[in-house]
Design an enzyme around this catalytic site. Sequence first.
Site, PDB file in Angstrom:
ATOM      1  N   ASP A 241      40.817 -28.478 -23.628  1.00 46.46           N
ATOM      2  CA  ASP A 241      41.424 -28.387 -25.303  1.00 46.46           C
ATOM      3  C   ASP A 241      41.996 -27.024 -25.243  1.00 46.46           C
ATOM      4  O   ASP A 241      42.270 -26.195 -24.410  1.00 46.46           O
ATOM      5  CB  ASP A 241      40.390 -28.420 -26.183  1.00 46.46           C
ATOM      6  CG  ASP A 241      39.170 -27.019 -26.017  1.00 46.46           C
ATOM      7  OD1 ASP A 241      39.684 -26.372 -25.483  1.00 46.46           O
ATOM      8  OD2 ASP A 241      38.239 -27.326 -26.788  1.00 46.46           O
TER       9      ASP A 241
ATOM     10  N   ASP B 286      43.039 -23.789 -28.277  1.00 43.95           N
ATOM     11  CA  ASP B 286      42.570 -23.036 -29.429  1.00 43.95           C
ATOM     12  C   ASP B 286      43.801 -22.311 -29.800  1.00 43.95           C
ATOM     13  O   ASP B 286      44.595 -21.649 -29.132  1.00 43.95           O
ATOM     14  CB  ASP B 286      41.348 -22.422 -29.141  1.00 43.95           C
ATOM     15  CG  ASP B 286      40.323 -23.175 -28.665  1.00 43.95           C
ATOM     16  OD1 ASP B 286      40.246 -24.390 -28.972  1.00 43.95           O
ATOM     17  OD2 ASP B 286      39.506 -22.558 -27.766  1.00 43.95           O
TER      18      ASP B 286
ATOM     19  N   ASP C 157      42.249 -26.922 -31.227  1.00 46.96           N
ATOM     20  CA  ASP C 157      41.346 -26.473 -32.444  1.00 46.96           C
ATOM     21  C   ASP C 157      42.258 -25.263 -33.188  1.00 46.96           C
ATOM     22  O   ASP C 157      43.019 -24.662 -32.592  1.00 46.96           O
ATOM     23  CB  ASP C 157      40.225 -25.703 -31.840  1.00 46.96           C
ATOM     24  CG  ASP C 157      39.145 -26.784 -31.381  1.00 46.96           C
ATOM     25  OD1 ASP C 157      39.601 -27.845 -31.735  1.00 46.96           O
ATOM     26  OD2 ASP C 157      38.387 -26.083 -30.626  1.00 46.96           O
TER      27      ASP C 157
END
Length: 476
Positions: free
Chosen positions: A346, A348, A400
């Site tokens: 992912d 961030d 995120d």
Amino acid sequence: MPLPMDPLQMVHSGPRKKRPRQMGTSMVSPPHDIKFQDLVLYILEKKMGTTRRAFLMELARRKGFRVENELSDSITHIVAENNSGSEVLEWLQVQNIKASSQLELLDVSWLIESMGAGKPVEMTGKHQLVRRDYSASPNPELQKTPPLAVKKISQYACQRRTTLNNCNHIFTDAFEVLAENYEFRENEVFCLAFMRAASVLKSLPFTIISMKDTEGIPCLGDKVKCVIEEIIEDGESSEVKAVLNDERYQSFKLFTSVFGVGLKTSEKWFRMGFRTLSKIKSDKTLKFTPMQKAGFLYYEDLVSCVTRAEAEAVGVLVKEAVWAFLPDAFVTMTGGFRRGKKIGHDVDFLITSPGSTDEDEEQLLPKVINLWERKLHHQRVDSGKCSQQDGKTWKAIRVDLVMCPYERRAFALLGWTGSRQFERDLRRYATHERKMMLDNHALYDKTKKIFLKAESEEEIFAHLGLDYLEPWERNA
């Protein structure tokens, strides 16, 4: 999935069994390419033993070092273990070999570090058994170096520099499988034990090749050492092998790979008898959360790795959207990519603005998401039938977004950079060693009963009395 095996870290494989004692050291082994022609090594058996010597000889040859079975005038480096320089010189006299000025007498730590680096490392005082100048006198006064100083390794990751150069993958990969299995079984004690063990081994600048190498290393309990010993002897851990073949572990590993699925849901599905995602998706009695629906819809995308180029491309989109509402905002990529990783799962981003109000901070993320949803809707309308014909031309990536007040940006940046074990140990250190409380928002001194201000990560480290570690040194 089987653990990767590095020939440097593994010679033997197969089931554990009692091996016959090797007689002599002139063992026949397959030829290996010699990478370092100027070095000719001889490993001294004295105080080391036949088996360990044969083991080290084979490891060194696999790494491209030339290692001779017999002592001769061509030897340039003698490697010894638990021997002083004078002991090696006395041994050479018995062998009728004169120690020339070109002959290096080295502790085995030099060879171990060199094998870990994949090339000969610089010889320093800690490696050399004697320092001498043979040109000064035919019978020089030999000066022994001080005893090898074992630098104390801290139990806290925040006091260890841990880069992405892991010399002990064969052990840390095994520990991470075991830690994950204990996490699935909600056994926090053993989960943390193996996570801490993996963390400390990642920080070592050398490869562990014997149990002697583990002496003085913290966070290695009896259970951990049993796994290390078995891997050293057999090249693999029977416990790890059993876990990887365990139906419960395999099911939990599969279920938790779906975005939005945690341990409780995995436990429920496992007890219901599910073992595949296709059966779960097709079951009409199950209800999924919005996150789980997205997790199934974009499963193949979300389980694939995100490259740095993809992360940077997402960063352009994030900055464009954020600056549409807060032009003076700072947008910083955090997580593994800030620590130097080339791939992740992912991306961030930390967002902060010096001129923002509380209302601005509360409304920013909903505004950004709404902007993206409108753009996505227009793209679908504009593309119409073409998108159905051409197929999907984009990739779903988990992103995120974290918004924090400007005055707390240093704490948020430190907390969101990671790694997870680094952050755990940093907070544990603050609590137990400094009587402070640290989180992603603030640092509180319980003795002085005040919050400590910080404009940068360096200031937080200074408040804690720690040497500053760069983000790429926090891969614990």
